[in-house]
Design a protein around this motif. Structure first.
Motif, PDB file in Angstrom:
ATOM      1  N   ASN A  78       0.829  -1.208   0.000  1.00  0.00           N
ATOM      2  CA  ASN A  78       0.000   0.000   0.000  1.00  0.00           C
ATOM      3  C   ASN A  78       0.865   1.260   0.000  1.00  0.00           C
ATOM      4  O   ASN A  78       0.552   2.244  -0.678  1.00  0.00           O
ATOM      5  N   LEU A 189      -5.205   3.972  -0.033  1.00  0.00           N
ATOM      6  CA  LEU A 189      -5.888   4.281   1.223  1.00  0.00           C
ATOM      7  C   LEU A 189      -7.020   3.284   1.492  1.00  0.00           C
ATOM      8  O   LEU A 189      -7.210   2.833   2.632  1.00  0.00           O
ATOM      9  N   TYR A 190      -7.757   2.929   0.439  1.00  0.00           N
ATOM     10  CA  TYR A 190      -8.842   1.955   0.590  1.00  0.00           C
ATOM     11  C   TYR A 190      -8.289   0.597   1.021  1.00  0.00           C
ATOM     12  O   TYR A 190      -8.820  -0.047   1.944  1.00  0.00           O
ATOM     13  N   THR A 192      -5.560   0.008   2.550  1.00  0.00           N
ATOM     14  CA  THR A 192      -5.044   0.119   3.913  1.00  0.00           C
ATOM     15  C   THR A 192      -6.165  -0.042   4.931  1.00  0.00           C
ATOM     16  O   THR A 192      -6.009  -0.732   5.945  1.00  0.00           O
ATOM     17  N   THR A 193      -7.300   0.596   4.680  1.00  0.00           N
ATOM     18  CA  THR A 193      -8.435   0.457   5.606  1.00  0.00           C
ATOM     19  C   THR A 193      -8.932  -0.985   5.629  1.00  0.00           C
ATOM     20  O   THR A 193      -9.292  -1.504   6.694  1.00  0.00           O
ATOM     21  N   GLN A 194      -8.934  -1.648   4.470  1.00  0.00           N
ATOM     22  CA  GLN A 194      -9.345  -3.049   4.418  1.00  0.00           C
ATOM     23  C   GLN A 194      -8.389  -3.939   5.198  1.00  0.00           C
ATOM     24  O   GLN A 194      -8.809  -4.851   5.908  1.00  0.00           O
ATOM     25  N   LEU A 196      -6.402  -2.996   7.721  1.00  0.00           N
ATOM     26  CA  LEU A 196      -6.558  -2.722   9.166  1.00  0.00           C
ATOM     27  C   LEU A 196      -7.832  -3.361   9.703  1.00  0.00           C
ATOM     28  O   LEU A 196      -7.836  -3.891  10.828  1.00  0.00           O
ATOM     29  N   PHE A 197      -8.889  -3.343   8.908  1.00  0.00           N
ATOM     30  CA  PHE A 197     -10.140  -3.960   9.333  1.00  0.00           C
ATOM     31  C   PHE A 197      -9.977  -5.472   9.507  1.00  0.00           C
ATOM     32  O   PHE A 197     -10.460  -6.056  10.473  1.00  0.00           O
ATOM     33  N   THR A 200      -7.958  -6.163  12.744  1.00  0.00           N
ATOM     34  CA  THR A 200      -8.663  -5.896  13.995  1.00  0.00           C
ATOM     35  C   THR A 200      -9.847  -6.819  14.239  1.00  0.00           C
ATOM     36  O   THR A 200     -10.294  -6.968  15.373  1.00  0.00           O
TER      37      THR A 200
END
Length: 202
Positions: A78, A189-190, A192-194, A196-197, A200
């Motif tokens: 990313n 960025l998208y 990266t959010t995926q 991290l999700f 977590t």
């Protein structure tokens, strides 16, 4: 539906759809022409199919034992896509660029190994066709994917080359590079959010 047809359709849908590699290929075709973009296309195709083959050989062991490594690779990928997007956004707004500044073979190869979309496509393909159980089927899939991937990425290069006739002034080209670079940044960025999700929620 024959397995060859199914594999070809899967490879085509994954290879032709927009993603970091195809957007960079499009931009390179526009700025440098098809011929100078082909080393990048070759690197991206070889890099992807090698990744596919190696993942097919060690799929279950890799997923079970190295999930943290996959997350690190995803993060690095990313970051690399973000960097390529920034470089494209601030690139010169001219069609005649300095020789050697176009994307190279090594960049295409490396981008696939750091590209979360490529890892996702490989894992999905190996899993969907259960390729870790048959070396012959894996080789068939890699061969099909090589041809389809090479042709698909080349289409983006040719399209970019043709698009350069419309982008025949510095203002249009600058806007195009800005939009392509911005698209890469949004993809990074998208993803990266995926990532991290998924971390977590484990």
């Amino acid at each position: 539906m024959s397995v060859i047809f199914a594999m070809s359709l899967f490879a085509l849908s994954m290879s032709i759809s927009p993603g970091p590699v195809n957007l960079i290929t499009l931009a390179s075709g526009t700025n440098h022409g098809t011929k100078k973009t082909m080393p990048f296309v070759s690197g991206a195709t070889i890099g992807f199919t090698l990744l596919l083959y190696l993942l097919g050989l060690s799929y279950y062991q890799l997923i079970a034992q190295h999930s943290t490594l996959l997350n690190i690779l995803g993060g690095l990928g990313n970051a690399f896509i973000l960097y390529m997007g920034y470089q494209l956004m601030v690139s010169r707004s001219q069609l005649k660029v300095v020789a050697g500044s176009n994307p190279r073979f090594a960049q295409g190869f490396l981008l696939q190994w750091l590209n979360p979309k490529a890892w996702g496509a490989c894992i999905a393909g190996v899993s969907a066709f259960d390729l870790s159980q048959s070396h012959q089927q894996l080789l068939l899939f890699v061969f099909i994917y090589f041809i389809v991937c090479y042709l698909s990425i080349t289409v983006w290069a040719v399209f970019g080359d043709k698009l350069s006739r419309f982008l025949n002034n510095s203002h249009r080209l600058k806007l195009f590079n800005f939009l392509m670079g911005g698209s890469l940044i949004l993809i990074a960025l998208y993803l990266t959010t995926q990532l991290l999700f998924s971390i977590t929620t484990r």
